[in-house]
Design a protein around this motif. Structure first.
Motif, PDB file in Angstrom:
ATOM      1  N   GLU A   8      51.817  88.947  89.129  1.00  0.00           N
ATOM      2  CA  GLU A   8      53.015  89.603  89.646  1.00  0.00           C
ATOM      3  C   GLU A   8      53.508  90.757  88.772  1.00  0.00           C
ATOM      4  O   GLU A   8      54.384  91.518  89.180  1.00  0.00           O
ATOM      5  CB  GLU A   8      54.134  88.574  89.826  1.00  0.00           C
ATOM      6  N   LEU A   9      52.966  90.877  87.569  1.00  0.00           N
ATOM      7  CA  LEU A   9      53.373  91.937  86.654  1.00  0.00           C
ATOM      8  C   LEU A   9      52.177  92.782  86.275  1.00  0.00           C
ATOM      9  O   LEU A   9      51.025  92.311  86.310  1.00  0.00           O
ATOM     10  CB  LEU A   9      53.994  91.337  85.389  1.00  0.00           C
ATOM     11  N   ASN A  10      52.425  94.027  85.905  1.00  0.00           N
ATOM     12  CA  ASN A  10      51.308  94.817  85.386  1.00  0.00           C
ATOM     13  C   ASN A  10      51.043  94.429  83.933  1.00  0.00           C
ATOM     14  O   ASN A  10      51.803  93.654  83.317  1.00  0.00           O
ATOM     15  CB  ASN A  10      51.563  96.318  85.552  1.00  0.00           C
ATOM     16  N   GLU A  11      49.994  94.971  83.370  1.00  0.00           N
ATOM     17  CA  GLU A  11      49.566  94.563  82.033  1.00  0.00           C
ATOM     18  C   GLU A  11      50.643  94.803  80.977  1.00  0.00           C
ATOM     19  O   GLU A  11      50.876  93.961  80.097  1.00  0.00           O
ATOM     20  CB  GLU A  11      48.287  95.327  81.664  1.00  0.00           C
ATOM     21  N   GLU A  12      51.328  95.943  81.048  1.00  0.00           N
ATOM     22  CA  GLU A  12      52.363  96.265  80.065  1.00  0.00           C
ATOM     23  C   GLU A  12      53.580  95.355  80.215  1.00  0.00           C
ATOM     24  O   GLU A  12      54.144  94.884  79.223  1.00  0.00           O
ATOM     25  CB  GLU A  12      52.775  97.731  80.211  1.00  0.00           C
ATOM     26  N   GLN A  13      53.993  95.129  81.456  1.00  0.00           N
ATOM     27  CA  GLN A  13      55.133  94.240  81.680  1.00  0.00           C
ATOM     28  C   GLN A  13      54.825  92.826  81.208  1.00  0.00           C
ATOM     29  O   GLN A  13      55.676  92.166  80.587  1.00  0.00           O
ATOM     30  CB  GLN A  13      55.497  94.231  83.171  1.00  0.00           C
ATOM     31  N   ALA A  15      52.711  91.939  78.895  1.00  0.00           N
ATOM     32  CA  ALA A  15      52.692  91.932  77.427  1.00  0.00           C
ATOM     33  C   ALA A  15      54.108  91.870  76.869  1.00  0.00           C
ATOM     34  O   ALA A  15      54.350  91.255  75.820  1.00  0.00           O
ATOM     35  CB  ALA A  15      51.974  93.176  76.910  1.00  0.00           C
ATOM     36  N   ALA A  16      55.029  92.478  77.569  1.00  0.00           N
ATOM     37  CA  ALA A  16      56.422  92.473  77.110  1.00  0.00           C
ATOM     38  C   ALA A  16      57.062  91.108  77.281  1.00  0.00           C
ATOM     39  O   ALA A  16      57.700  90.583  76.358  1.00  0.00           O
ATOM     40  CB  ALA A  16      57.230  93.529  77.868  1.00  0.00           C
ATOM     41  N   ILE A  17      56.873  90.490  78.458  1.00  0.00           N
ATOM     42  CA  ILE A  17      57.625  89.258  78.741  1.00  0.00           C
ATOM     43  C   ILE A  17      57.056  88.024  78.047  1.00  0.00           C
ATOM     44  O   ILE A  17      57.767  87.043  77.836  1.00  0.00           O
ATOM     45  CB  ILE A  17      57.736  89.012  80.263  1.00  0.00           C
ATOM     46  N   ASN A  18      55.780  88.037  77.667  1.00  0.00           N
ATOM     47  CA  ASN A  18      55.227  86.836  77.034  1.00  0.00           C
ATOM     48  C   ASN A  18      55.091  86.969  75.524  1.00  0.00           C
ATOM     49  O   ASN A  18      54.351  86.233  74.882  1.00  0.00           O
ATOM     50  CB  ASN A  18      53.884  86.444  77.672  1.00  0.00           C
ATOM     51  N   SER A  19      55.833  87.931  74.949  1.00  0.00           N
ATOM     52  CA  SER A  19      55.795  88.108  73.500  1.00  0.00           C
ATOM     53  C   SER A  19      56.319  86.861  72.793  1.00  0.00           C
ATOM     54  O   SER A  19      57.336  86.275  73.180  1.00  0.00           O
ATOM     55  CB  SER A  19      56.649  89.321  73.108  1.00  0.00           C
ATOM     56  N   TYR A  40      61.804  88.727  84.683  1.00  0.00           N
ATOM     57  CA  TYR A  40      60.655  87.854  84.456  1.00  0.00           C
ATOM     58  C   TYR A  40      60.636  87.299  83.030  1.00  0.00           C
ATOM     59  O   TYR A  40      60.082  86.222  82.795  1.00  0.00           O
ATOM     60  CB  TYR A  40      59.350  88.593  84.775  1.00  0.00           C
ATOM     61  N   ARG A  41      61.241  87.995  82.090  1.00  0.00           N
ATOM     62  CA  ARG A  41      61.363  87.443  80.734  1.00  0.00           C
ATOM     63  C   ARG A  41      62.225  86.176  80.761  1.00  0.00           C
ATOM     64  O   ARG A  41      61.882  85.169  80.140  1.00  0.00           O
ATOM     65  CB  ARG A  41      61.982  88.481  79.788  1.00  0.00           C
ATOM     66  N   VAL A  42      63.325  86.229  81.503  1.00  0.00           N
ATOM     67  CA  VAL A  42      64.179  85.045  81.620  1.00  0.00           C
ATOM     68  C   VAL A  42      63.413  83.920  82.305  1.00  0.00           C
ATOM     69  O   VAL A  42      63.450  82.757  81.859  1.00  0.00           O
ATOM     70  CB  VAL A  42      65.467  85.377  82.402  1.00  0.00           C
ATOM     71  N   ALA A  43      62.698  84.236  83.389  1.00  0.00           N
ATOM     72  CA  ALA A  43      61.926  83.220  84.102  1.00  0.00           C
ATOM     73  C   ALA A  43      60.843  82.630  83.198  1.00  0.00           C
ATOM     74  O   ALA A  43      60.598  81.409  83.213  1.00  0.00           O
ATOM     75  CB  ALA A  43      61.302  83.834  85.360  1.00  0.00           C
ATOM     76  N   TRP A  44      60.208  83.487  82.414  1.00  0.00           N
ATOM     77  CA  TRP A  44      59.159  83.036  81.489  1.00  0.00           C
ATOM     78  C   TRP A  44      59.738  82.069  80.451  1.00  0.00           C
ATOM     79  O   TRP A  44      59.118  81.040  80.137  1.00  0.00           O
ATOM     80  CB  TRP A  44      58.538  84.267  80.813  1.00  0.00           C
ATOM     81  N   LEU A  45      60.912  82.384  79.936  1.00  0.00           N
ATOM     82  CA  LEU A  45      61.561  81.496  78.961  1.00  0.00           C
ATOM     83  C   LEU A  45      61.895  80.146  79.592  1.00  0.00           C
ATOM     84  O   LEU A  45      61.684  79.089  78.988  1.00  0.00           O
ATOM     85  CB  LEU A  45      62.841  82.162  78.433  1.00  0.00           C
ATOM     86  N   LEU A  75      63.740  83.535  91.735  1.00  0.00           N
ATOM     87  CA  LEU A  75      62.426  83.244  91.163  1.00  0.00           C
ATOM     88  C   LEU A  75      62.277  81.789  90.731  1.00  0.00           C
ATOM     89  O   LEU A  75      61.242  81.158  90.944  1.00  0.00           O
ATOM     90  CB  LEU A  75      62.168  84.142  89.943  1.00  0.00           C
ATOM     91  N   THR A  76      63.328  81.252  90.112  1.00  0.00           N
ATOM     92  CA  THR A  76      63.216  79.955  89.430  1.00  0.00           C
ATOM     93  C   THR A  76      63.994  78.830  90.094  1.00  0.00           C
ATOM     94  O   THR A  76      63.738  77.654  89.808  1.00  0.00           O
ATOM     95  CB  THR A  76      63.713  80.084  87.982  1.00  0.00           C
ATOM     96  N   GLY A  77      64.959  79.181  90.931  1.00  0.00           N
ATOM     97  CA  GLY A  77      65.796  78.152  91.516  1.00  0.00           C
ATOM     98  C   GLY A  77      66.943  77.720  90.625  1.00  0.00           C
ATOM     99  O   GLY A  77      67.787  76.915  91.022  1.00  0.00           O
ATOM    100  N   VAL A  78      67.020  78.284  89.417  1.00  0.00           N
ATOM    101  CA  VAL A  78      68.099  77.954  88.488  1.00  0.00           C
ATOM    102  C   VAL A  78      69.328  78.786  88.856  1.00  0.00           C
ATOM    103  O   VAL A  78      69.237  80.006  88.978  1.00  0.00           O
ATOM    104  CB  VAL A  78      67.690  78.232  87.022  1.00  0.00           C
ATOM    105  N   SER A  79      70.472  78.132  89.023  1.00  0.00           N
ATOM    106  CA  SER A  79      71.686  78.825  89.437  1.00  0.00           C
ATOM    107  C   SER A  79      72.070  79.926  88.449  1.00  0.00           C
ATOM    108  O   SER A  79      71.982  79.745  87.230  1.00  0.00           O
ATOM    109  CB  SER A  79      72.842  77.832  89.568  1.00  0.00           C
ATOM    110  N   SER A  80      72.509  81.056  88.982  1.00  0.00           N
ATOM    111  CA  SER A  80      72.923  82.170  88.127  1.00  0.00           C
ATOM    112  C   SER A  80      74.136  81.805  87.285  1.00  0.00           C
ATOM    113  O   SER A  80      74.392  82.417  86.248  1.00  0.00           O
ATOM    114  CB  SER A  80      73.241  83.398  88.991  1.00  0.00           C
ATOM    115  N   TYR A  81      74.897  80.800  87.725  1.00  0.00           N
ATOM    116  CA  TYR A  81      76.082  80.386  86.976  1.00  0.00           C
ATOM    117  C   TYR A  81      75.734  79.559  85.739  1.00  0.00           C
ATOM    118  O   TYR A  81      76.608  79.232  84.946  1.00  0.00           O
ATOM    119  CB  TYR A  81      77.018  79.584  87.884  1.00  0.00           C
ATOM    120  N   SER A  82      74.456  79.224  85.589  1.00  0.00           N
ATOM    121  CA  SER A  82      74.032  78.429  84.438  1.00  0.00           C
ATOM    122  C   SER A  82      73.869  79.282  83.183  1.00  0.00           C
ATOM    123  O   SER A  82      73.768  78.744  82.080  1.00  0.00           O
ATOM    124  CB  SER A  82      72.699  77.722  84.742  1.00  0.00           C
ATOM    125  N   PHE A  83      73.825  80.598  83.367  1.00  0.00           N
ATOM    126  CA  PHE A  83      73.557  81.498  82.248  1.00  0.00           C
ATOM    127  C   PHE A  83      74.846  82.130  81.725  1.00  0.00           C
ATOM    128  O   PHE A  83      75.843  82.229  82.442  1.00  0.00           O
ATOM    129  CB  PHE A  83      72.617  82.626  82.682  1.00  0.00           C
TER     130      PHE A  83
END
Length: 694
Positions: A8-13, A15-19, A40-45, A75-83
């Motif tokens: 779902e992400l290009n190579e650069e994106q 590389a950024a989100i899974n650092s 996607y960084r938040v989803a990855w975490l 993306l994740t099903g996690v409520s936006s109010y949880s953050f």
């Protein structure tokens, strides 16, 4: 259901989100999917077991925060109010209510804050705001706000940015101290307090700072290049271990006038030695030709990061540099090309016109109105609806029609202690005296009978005001319908013999406007607005614009028409051309973009040239260019008409250095000056568009 990040992400994106590095700087170029990368960084975490409450997302607008958190929820099903997510101000107020000594504080909006600051001034010195030589409460408030956001002493800010106020430095400290005391007494905070008080809380209570240092294991910061010192201090205090994921673009740092500093992103790796720098350069917005042009703009200084944007679009056509004779012909070209674009299938809402300064849209607004093409403005109010332009027009309206009560009230109510009722009484007295004595109203402005009607506190403003009105009427007969010259009243202003000017007619309407500005109005602007120089520029350019009118009545009629058009409701999504300053267009994109006024002294601005630093202007040009998806038009006027005290004159303009810095192979040219002399039928035919949004 697991997310297929690599697909779902290009190579650069990706590389950024899974650092795995605790500290990351993501250099995301224009149109490269910055929001997607953060989301996607938040989803990855989350997929790796990070709890929502340990993630802090800091943005500059509520809209950006809401969009990102909603995408995460999708993306994740996690409520936006949880953050913990939102603007810097939102997060600060939320945590201040949790840990502050007075959690039930009320937040003041801008108007209430200014009113309270004005009260603080009056409680210290009742006469301060009455003195026409003193800055207004609004100007002083903006100085204090800039000082707080940049964490610089007031006196240093005044010396660097407001040198004309140097004598008021000590008084401003006293006013500020009183303002702070009143807010404490009333348990209220302004917007700056939310940041400053939260930072102070973290400094005064290390245990609170440590608590959030432990809770927020992942701090994501959007548009990092736009952060100011107080925001950076806040980040430092809650990210002691450098657990920061900062996304930004040094090439789009265009808000240093608001306190941002490009060094914050340039020196990020020095500040956090563990930083991993990742460049995201695949652009999903613009055609290859537009990106080749953008990449050729030398925005990278010796300390900055070099990025090369790569397009995912099919080739289309090169940007077009258009030579036009002047601002009027520029407007004519833009309107004609818009009509052609409409015929090619573009919607008006897909087209934007960008400019460095608001006054550059004057001719275009008039031309669009004539052509019955709808437009909306995102650079604040329309040019002719701005307060300082309406003030100038009110002077002219009253000169040609002394019965115009609204015009007189507007120009009188600028003065302290003058409200609508007082202004009405003064005008009525003038009209009645003129009828009784059979004299013209303008010959009675300084008469003993009228002066008695003026409040004592206002007399110091009345004398120059009366002199300006008399001189305007006396010299404006060439532009009045009656075509009569006022009978001279040689003894009218014996109190101001030194300033008495020879009673000769103005040679242009523009000269009249410059007279208003220079003789009385510039001091009002300087006292009232922190950006008074920009407003002076607007008035000067309005004077140039007005030179084409043969009579004041014709001018007033056209401006009134434009003001009437601007009063119509414009809602987001309206099918209309978008007019905007480049600053206001940041973050937006359009199928077609026109950039106006690419001349030296206009873009880059003369002030930037005088200061010897046009780097931010160049970055602003880069931002403008990268708003375009399909087609880009860059307009270069070659002549301007300027107003002077003895009329008006034409002068040649130099093309902007920003065009000269780009190799000719990156754009095409059109000489619209020659095209106009012949029959104009220029239309760029569409032969297959690569716009995925259509």
């Amino acid at each position: 259901m697991a997310i297929a990040f690599e697909q779902e992400l290009n190579e650069e994106q990706y590389a950024a989100i899974n650092s795995q590095s605790p500290t990351n700087l993501i250099l995301a170029g224009a149109g490269t999917g910055k929001t997607r990368t953060l989301t996607y960084r938040v989803a990855w975490l989350l997929e790796r077991g990070v709890t929502p409450e340990s993630i802090l997302l800091l943005t500059f607008t509520n809209k950006a925060a809401k969009e990102m958190l909603q995408r995460v929820e999708f993306l994740t099903g996690v409520s936006s109010y949880s953050f913990y997510g939102g603007t810097f101000h939102h997060i600060c107020q939320r945590l201040l209510r949790r840990h502050g000594e007075n959690p039930n504080f009320v937040i003041l909006d801008e108007d209430d804050s200014l009113a309270l600051f004005n009260d603080a001034i009056k409680s210290v010195s009742v006469d301060f705001t009455k003195n026409k030589n003193n800055p207004s409460a609004r100007v002083l408030y903006e100085v204090v706000s800039f000082s707080r956001n940049t964490m610089r002493p007031l006196i240093n800010v005044i010396e660097d940015k407001y040198a004309y106020m140097i004598d008021h430095g000590e008084m401003l400290k006293i006013f500020t101290s009183r303002y702070e005391a009143i807010k404490t007494e009333q348990n209220v905070m302004d917007y700056d307090d939310l940041l400053c008080n939260f930072v102070q809380l973290l400094q005064d209570k290390p245990e609170v700072a440590e608590y959030y240092n432990q809770q927020f294991r992942h701090i994501l910061v959007d548009e990092y290049q736009d952060t100011n010192p107080i925001q950076l201090k806040m980040i430092d205090l809650i990210a002691k271990h450098g657990q920061i994921f900062a996304v930004g673009d040094d090439a789009q740092c265009i808000y240093t006038w608001r306190g941002a500093n490009i060094k914050s992103i340039i020196e990020f790796p020095k500040k956090y030695p563990q930083t991993k720098v990742t460049k995201v350069q695949v652009n999903y917005r613009s055609t290859p030709e537009i990106l080749d042009f953008a990449n050729a703009i030398p925005v990278s200084e010796k300390l900055e990061y070099t990025k090369v944007l790569k397009s995912t679009k099919h080739p289309f056509r090169k940007p077009l540099v258009v030579s036009v004779l002047d601002m009027r012909q520029q407007a004519n070209f833009v309107v004609k090309r818009m009509m052609g674009l409409r015929g090619e299938g573009y919607l008006y809402s897909e087209i934007a016109v960008l400019y460095r300064a608001h006054y550059q849209s004057m001719e275009l607004q008039m031309e669009l109105t004539r052509a019955n093409i709808p437009y909306t403005i995102t650079s604040g109010v329309r040019f002719f609806e701005q307060a300082h332009i309406k003030d100038i027009v009110a002077f002219l309206r009253f000169v040609i029609n002394p019965q115009d009560k609204r015009a007189f009230i507007r120009i009188m109510c600028r003065f302290p202690k003058i409200g609508e009722k007082t202004a009405e009484r003064i005008l009525l007295a003038l009209q009645q005296l003129a009828e009784i004595t059979h004299q013209h109203l303008f010959s009675l402005l300084a008469s003993e009978e009228i002066v008695k009607k003026i409040p004592t506190a206002v007399l110091e403003y009345w004398w120059p005001f009366a002199r300006v009105l008399h001189r305007l009427y006396d010299g404006s007969f060439n532009f009045r319908n009656e075509g009569q010259k006022l009978q001279p009243s040689e003894d009218l202003f014996t109190y101001a013999q030194e300033k008495q000017t020879e009673k000769v007619p103005f040679e242009s309407i523009g000269a009249m406007i410059l007279f208003i500005l220079e003789d009385e109005y510039v001091e009002y602007l300087r006292k009232t607005y922190a950006n008074w120089q920009t407003r002076c520029d607007d008035v000067e350019n309005f004077a140039n614009f007005c030179n084409k009118f043969r009579s004041l009545s014709e001018l007033i009629q056209q401006v009134t028409l434009l003001q009437s058009e601007s009063s119509k409701e414009n809602t987001e999504g309206t099918e209309g051309i978008r007019l905007s300053t480049i600053h206001q267009a940041k973050g937006l994109e359009f199928s077609v973009v026109f950039i106006l006024g690419l001349n030296e002294s206009s873009f880059p601005l003369q002030r930037a040239i005088n200061e010897g630093d046009v780097n931010e202007e160049r970055r602003l040009f880069y931002v403008a260019v990268t708003r375009a998806r399909q087609e880009l038009y860059l307009c270069v006027p070659y002549q301007a008409v300027f107003s002077g005290k003895k009329g008006y004159y034409a002068t040649l303009l130099q093309p902007s250095r920003f065009i000269g810095e780009i190799g000719q192979g990156f754009f095409e040219t059109l000489d619209f000056i020659k095209k106009t002399n012949a029959s104009f039928s220029y239309t760029r035919r569409w032969s297959g568009r690569s716009d995925s949004n259509r």
